[in-house]
Structures are given as structure tokens and as C-alpha cells.
Motif scaffolding. Structure first.
Motif, PDB file in Angstrom:
ATOM      1  N   HIS A 101       0.840  -1.193   0.000  1.00  0.00           N
ATOM      2  CA  HIS A 101       0.000   0.000   0.000  1.00  0.00           C
ATOM      3  C   HIS A 101       0.879   1.248   0.000  1.00  0.00           C
ATOM      4  O   HIS A 101       1.901   1.290   0.688  1.00  0.00           O
ATOM      5  CB  HIS A 101      -0.899   0.020   1.232  1.00  0.00           C
ATOM      6  N   ASP A 103       0.598   5.831  -0.529  1.00  0.00           N
ATOM      7  CA  ASP A 103      -0.195   7.041  -0.725  1.00  0.00           C
ATOM      8  C   ASP A 103       0.773   8.170  -1.041  1.00  0.00           C
ATOM      9  O   ASP A 103       1.407   8.722  -0.156  1.00  0.00           O
ATOM     10  CB  ASP A 103      -0.998   7.351   0.539  1.00  0.00           C
ATOM     11  N   TYR A 104       0.944   8.443  -2.328  1.00  0.00           N
ATOM     12  CA  TYR A 104       1.805   9.529  -2.761  1.00  0.00           C
ATOM     13  C   TYR A 104       1.205  10.150  -4.013  1.00  0.00           C
ATOM     14  O   TYR A 104       0.355   9.551  -4.660  1.00  0.00           O
ATOM     15  CB  TYR A 104       3.249   9.046  -3.004  1.00  0.00           C
ATOM     16  N   GLN A 108      -3.576   7.186  -4.079  1.00  0.00           N
ATOM     17  CA  GLN A 108      -3.357   5.988  -3.270  1.00  0.00           C
ATOM     18  C   GLN A 108      -3.284   4.771  -4.189  1.00  0.00           C
ATOM     19  O   GLN A 108      -3.875   4.767  -5.259  1.00  0.00           O
ATOM     20  CB  GLN A 108      -4.519   5.781  -2.304  1.00  0.00           C
ATOM     21  N   ASP A 126      -6.502  11.314  -6.189  1.00  0.00           N
ATOM     22  CA  ASP A 126      -7.122  12.261  -5.239  1.00  0.00           C
ATOM     23  C   ASP A 126      -7.979  13.270  -5.958  1.00  0.00           C
ATOM     24  O   ASP A 126      -7.901  13.531  -7.082  1.00  0.00           O
ATOM     25  CB  ASP A 126      -6.031  12.985  -4.433  1.00  0.00           C
TER      26      ASP A 126
END
Length: 126
Positions: A101, A103-104, A108, A126
């Protein structure tokens, strides 16, 4: 308009089984199915504009080692979703294990391998 990817073609052990989980997880549908080259069978599953061709040669195909170490290998395919949490639950319901996993920017993501060892990246922007 820049070029767009229309489809990718994977050799899988069971096109019907792979198409079924893709329909459940990604909400895709069967676009076409039928006989294919060399006595094989293919199912096209996806949306109206894009799809994955799931091919089986009609005989036992041998799996390769990690594609990350094979020239010309498919490393993974990424699918953009609107609800990554719901998709992860659907992936788990199919018996696949979400991993890695992150988130950057710009969103995500997580990865999983299907029954044939093909790696999928699931992304929500996003």
C-alpha cells in the motif's frame, strides 16, 4: 489527441474464471468471446472503450519466473478506481492478498497477484 491504449492481451489458465473476478472486482463486462489462434479461446472483458483480452492456448501453458527479471515481461497492469477501499474489499473477497500500500502524489494505491501470478496495481487518484 494523443494515442490511447485500447487493450492488453494476457495468457491465463482459465479465461472464464479470470473474467469472472474482473467483473466482480472492477465492474467490467464481457465484450466478446470466442475461438482464438492455435486452437485457443479468448474472452474480452472491460468497458466499452478499453478491455483486457484473456487468452488460453487450449493446452497447458508454463508459467515464467518473475516478469521483473524477464526481458519483455509484463511487470504489472494498473487499474484506476473511484473507491479504493471498496475495491480492496472486493479483491480480498476473491481470495487475493492486497500488499504494498502507498499514498503519494497523485493518489493511493495497492498491489495484488491473481491466481496466475499476474500483478495488478489498483489506483485511486485524489
Amino acid at each position: 489527441m494523443p494515442a490511447q491504449l485500447e487493450h492488453a492481451n494476457f495468457t491465463v489458465s482459465d479465461p472464464a474464471a479470470t473474467a469472472a473476478w474482473m467483473q466482480d472486482v472492477f465492474g467490467w463486462h464481457i465484450r466478446w468471446e470466442g475461438d482464438a489462434m492455435a486452437g485457443g479461446h479468448t474472452k474480452h472483458v472491460g468497458t466499452e472503450d478499453r478491455y483486457v483480452a484473456l487468452y488460453n492456448p487450449g493446452r497447458t501453458a508454463e508459467a515464467k519466473a518473475s516478469s521483473y527479471h524477464t526481458l519483455g515481461g509484463l511487470n504489472h497492469v494498473a487499474v484506476v478506481v473511484e473507491d479504493i477501499d471498496a475495491t480492496e474489499k472486493a479483491v480480498q473477497a476473491q481470495g487475493f492478498v492486497p500488499e504494498n500500500h502507498a499514498d503519494y502524489e497523485p493518489g493511493q494505491r495497492f498491489y495484488f497477484h491473481d491466481a496466475d501470478g499476474i500483478e495488478y496495481e489498483v489506483v485511486q487518484y485524489d
